[in-house]
Every structure is written in structure tokens, then in C-alpha cells.
Design a protein around this motif. Structure first.
Motif, PDB file in Angstrom:
ATOM      1  N   ILE A  98       0.859  -1.180   0.000  1.00  0.00           N
ATOM      2  CA  ILE A  98       0.000   0.000   0.000  1.00  0.00           C
ATOM      3  C   ILE A  98       0.897   1.232   0.000  1.00  0.00           C
ATOM      4  O   ILE A  98       1.806   1.348   0.806  1.00  0.00           O
ATOM      5  CB  ILE A  98      -0.931   0.025   1.230  1.00  0.00           C
ATOM      6  CG1 ILE A  98      -1.778  -1.238   1.283  1.00  0.00           C
ATOM      7  CG2 ILE A  98      -1.798   1.282   1.232  1.00  0.00           C
ATOM      8  CD1 ILE A  98      -2.610  -1.488   0.049  1.00  0.00           C
ATOM      9  N   ASN A  99       0.624   2.113  -0.935  1.00  0.00           N
ATOM     10  CA  ASN A  99       1.367   3.367  -1.050  1.00  0.00           C
ATOM     11  C   ASN A  99       0.464   4.496  -0.571  1.00  0.00           C
ATOM     12  O   ASN A  99      -0.624   4.678  -1.099  1.00  0.00           O
ATOM     13  CB  ASN A  99       1.780   3.588  -2.512  1.00  0.00           C
ATOM     14  CG  ASN A  99       2.618   4.820  -2.692  1.00  0.00           C
ATOM     15  OD1 ASN A  99       3.236   5.312  -1.761  1.00  0.00           O
ATOM     16  ND2 ASN A  99       2.646   5.318  -3.912  1.00  0.00           N
TER      17      ASN A  99
ATOM     18  N   SER B 240     -12.568   2.063   7.984  1.00  0.00           N
ATOM     19  CA  SER B 240     -12.572   0.605   7.839  1.00  0.00           C
ATOM     20  C   SER B 240     -11.909   0.166   6.541  1.00  0.00           C
ATOM     21  O   SER B 240     -11.150  -0.805   6.520  1.00  0.00           O
ATOM     22  CB  SER B 240     -14.004   0.070   7.881  1.00  0.00           C
ATOM     23  OG  SER B 240     -14.569   0.253   9.137  1.00  0.00           O
ATOM     24  N   LEU B 241     -12.183   0.880   5.449  1.00  0.00           N
ATOM     25  CA  LEU B 241     -11.567   0.531   4.163  1.00  0.00           C
ATOM     26  C   LEU B 241     -10.052   0.670   4.228  1.00  0.00           C
ATOM     27  O   LEU B 241      -9.323  -0.181   3.713  1.00  0.00           O
ATOM     28  CB  LEU B 241     -12.130   1.399   3.042  1.00  0.00           C
ATOM     29  CG  LEU B 241     -13.560   1.108   2.626  1.00  0.00           C
ATOM     30  CD1 LEU B 241     -14.045   2.137   1.610  1.00  0.00           C
ATOM     31  CD2 LEU B 241     -13.682  -0.297   2.061  1.00  0.00           C
ATOM     32  N   ILE B 242      -9.575   1.730   4.853  1.00  0.00           N
ATOM     33  CA  ILE B 242      -8.127   1.927   4.980  1.00  0.00           C
ATOM     34  C   ILE B 242      -7.521   0.796   5.813  1.00  0.00           C
ATOM     35  O   ILE B 242      -6.475   0.253   5.458  1.00  0.00           O
ATOM     36  CB  ILE B 242      -7.795   3.309   5.578  1.00  0.00           C
ATOM     37  CG1 ILE B 242      -8.355   4.432   4.702  1.00  0.00           C
ATOM     38  CG2 ILE B 242      -6.293   3.464   5.804  1.00  0.00           C
ATOM     39  CD1 ILE B 242      -7.954   4.376   3.250  1.00  0.00           C
ATOM     40  N   GLN B 243      -8.176   0.434   6.895  1.00  0.00           N
ATOM     41  CA  GLN B 243      -7.677  -0.671   7.727  1.00  0.00           C
ATOM     42  C   GLN B 243      -7.660  -1.975   6.932  1.00  0.00           C
ATOM     43  O   GLN B 243      -6.718  -2.770   7.058  1.00  0.00           O
ATOM     44  CB  GLN B 243      -8.525  -0.811   8.992  1.00  0.00           C
ATOM     45  CG  GLN B 243      -8.312   0.324   9.970  1.00  0.00           C
ATOM     46  CD  GLN B 243      -9.289   0.281  11.139  1.00  0.00           C
ATOM     47  OE1 GLN B 243     -10.270  -0.453  11.125  1.00  0.00           O
ATOM     48  NE2 GLN B 243      -9.016   1.091  12.152  1.00  0.00           N
TER      49      GLN B 243
ATOM     50  N   TYR C 205      -4.641  -2.524   4.696  1.00  0.00           N
ATOM     51  CA  TYR C 205      -3.437  -2.964   5.396  1.00  0.00           C
ATOM     52  C   TYR C 205      -3.598  -4.342   6.051  1.00  0.00           C
ATOM     53  O   TYR C 205      -2.705  -4.811   6.741  1.00  0.00           O
ATOM     54  CB  TYR C 205      -3.032  -1.946   6.463  1.00  0.00           C
ATOM     55  CG  TYR C 205      -2.450  -0.691   5.879  1.00  0.00           C
ATOM     56  CD1 TYR C 205      -1.124  -0.670   5.456  1.00  0.00           C
ATOM     57  CD2 TYR C 205      -3.207   0.464   5.741  1.00  0.00           C
ATOM     58  CE1 TYR C 205      -0.571   0.475   4.907  1.00  0.00           C
ATOM     59  CE2 TYR C 205      -2.655   1.621   5.204  1.00  0.00           C
ATOM     60  CZ  TYR C 205      -1.340   1.617   4.792  1.00  0.00           C
ATOM     61  OH  TYR C 205      -0.791   2.759   4.251  1.00  0.00           O
ATOM     62  N   ASN C 206      -4.706  -5.002   5.812  1.00  0.00           N
ATOM     63  CA  ASN C 206      -4.989  -6.305   6.391  1.00  0.00           C
ATOM     64  C   ASN C 206      -3.948  -7.329   5.937  1.00  0.00           C
ATOM     65  O   ASN C 206      -3.484  -7.315   4.801  1.00  0.00           O
ATOM     66  CB  ASN C 206      -6.389  -6.740   5.955  1.00  0.00           C
ATOM     67  CG  ASN C 206      -6.875  -7.953   6.687  1.00  0.00           C
ATOM     68  OD1 ASN C 206      -6.104  -8.787   7.134  1.00  0.00           O
ATOM     69  ND2 ASN C 206      -8.182  -8.063   6.812  1.00  0.00           N
ATOM     70  N   ASP C 207      -3.610  -8.257   6.800  1.00  0.00           N
ATOM     71  CA  ASP C 207      -2.611  -9.285   6.498  1.00  0.00           C
ATOM     72  C   ASP C 207      -3.095 -10.339   5.505  1.00  0.00           C
ATOM     73  O   ASP C 207      -2.309 -11.156   5.045  1.00  0.00           O
ATOM     74  CB  ASP C 207      -2.153  -9.986   7.781  1.00  0.00           C
ATOM     75  CG  ASP C 207      -1.262  -9.098   8.635  1.00  0.00           C
ATOM     76  OD1 ASP C 207      -0.687  -8.132   8.094  1.00  0.00           O
ATOM     77  OD2 ASP C 207      -1.150  -9.361   9.842  1.00  0.00           O
ATOM     78  N   ASN C 208      -4.377 -10.361   5.185  1.00  0.00           N
ATOM     79  CA  ASN C 208      -4.888 -11.344   4.226  1.00  0.00           C
ATOM     80  C   ASN C 208      -4.325 -11.153   2.842  1.00  0.00           C
ATOM     81  O   ASN C 208      -4.338 -12.059   2.019  1.00  0.00           O
ATOM     82  CB  ASN C 208      -6.422 -11.290   4.153  1.00  0.00           C
ATOM     83  CG  ASN C 208      -7.060 -11.870   5.378  1.00  0.00           C
ATOM     84  OD1 ASN C 208      -6.441 -12.630   6.107  1.00  0.00           O
ATOM     85  ND2 ASN C 208      -8.299 -11.496   5.622  1.00  0.00           N
ATOM     86  N   LYS C 209      -3.851  -9.947   2.551  1.00  0.00           N
ATOM     87  CA  LYS C 209      -3.259  -9.618   1.247  1.00  0.00           C
ATOM     88  C   LYS C 209      -4.181  -9.991   0.099  1.00  0.00           C
ATOM     89  O   LYS C 209      -3.838 -10.761  -0.787  1.00  0.00           O
ATOM     90  CB  LYS C 209      -1.882 -10.283   1.074  1.00  0.00           C
ATOM     91  CG  LYS C 209      -0.808  -9.638   1.906  1.00  0.00           C
ATOM     92  CD  LYS C 209      -0.569  -8.224   1.427  1.00  0.00           C
ATOM     93  CE  LYS C 209       0.573  -7.574   2.186  1.00  0.00           C
ATOM     94  NZ  LYS C 209       0.751  -6.191   1.836  1.00  0.00           N
TER      95      LYS C 209
END
Length: 130
Positions: free
Chosen positions: A33-34, A75-78, A81-85
Motif C-alpha cells: 500500500i502506497n 474501515s476501508l483503509i484498515q 493494510y490487512n494481512d490477508n493480502k
């Protein structure tokens, strides 16, 4: 009054997003994510050099303007960055590739409608000047 965000979202349609998620799950694509100013975007690294990112992604991007609650935006921003990729499937409509927050405001349904109309009119004026 509720807090809202006026955002622009770049997206892939459902079919293309699912293809990209399969490539991510198979480790053929990796993304980061940039963050730049008020914009978050997905940047890809290729593990399979036979893939053409222009054909898979960049030639298939759409863009939409919407007003969402500040809680939904957070929530969308979080989720980015979720680890599920995986790419974020937004309401089974499309997969988010980037999200840019233009401004936040407090409002009700009438204020939201007025802001949407003014913002879209401004965009249309800018596009006709180009």
C-alpha cells in the motif's frame, strides 16, 4: 449529524479483481500500500514476469466518486493494510485499487446530496476545460 468523506475510488470490476486475487494467493503478484497525502493505492510487485500488468490491471481501471461515512472510510483503509493480502471487494460491486479522500464534513442526507452535486459539477467543469 454524521461525519462523511468525499472520496474518489479507482477500481477493477468483479471478474478482473478475482483474477488478481487468485494471482496474489498463488504468490505470482505481491502488493504494498502506497500512501501519498490523502490517497492510498495498491502497488504491485511481480513474481511471474510473464504477467502483463497493463493488460491485467491498468487498462481495466474504472473510477467513481462517492460519499461514504467516515467510519466506512476508516474501515476501508484498515482493510487495505490487512494481512490477508487480498484486494478489497466493495459491496460486491468492484475491487478497490486506490482511494483518495478529498475532504471530510458533517451532514445529513440533504447536505450529502448538495455536496455530491457541487463536487460532480466542479469535476465536469474541469473536464470540459481540458
Amino acid at each position: 449529524m454524521e461525519n462523511f468523506c468525499a472520496v474518489t475510488i479507482q477500481y477493477l470490476d468483479i471478474n478482473q479483481g478475482e483474477k488478481i486475487n487468485t494471482l496474489i494467493q498463488n504468490n505470482q503478484l505481491i502488493y504494498n500500500i502506497n500512501k501519498k497525502n490523502n490517497s492510498y493505492s495498491v502497488d504491485f510487485l511481480i513474481n511471474n514476469y510473464d504477467l502483463d500488468l497493463s493488460d491485467l490491471i491498468y487498462n481495466n481501471l474504472g473510477e467513481t466518486f462517492c460519499i461514504i461515512s467516515e467510519d466506512d472510510y476508516t474501515s476501508l483503509i484498515q482493510l487495505l493494510y490487512n494481512d490477508n493480502k487480498q484486494l478489497i471487494n466493495y459491496n460486491d460491486n468492484y475491487y478497490i485499487m486506490s482511494i483518495q479522500n478529498h475532504f471530510k464534513f458533517k451532514g445529513n442526507e440533504n447536505i450529502v446530496d448538495n455536496v455530491r452535486k457541487k463536487f460532480l459539477n466542479t469535476i465536469q467543469k474541469k473536464n470540459t476545460l481540458k
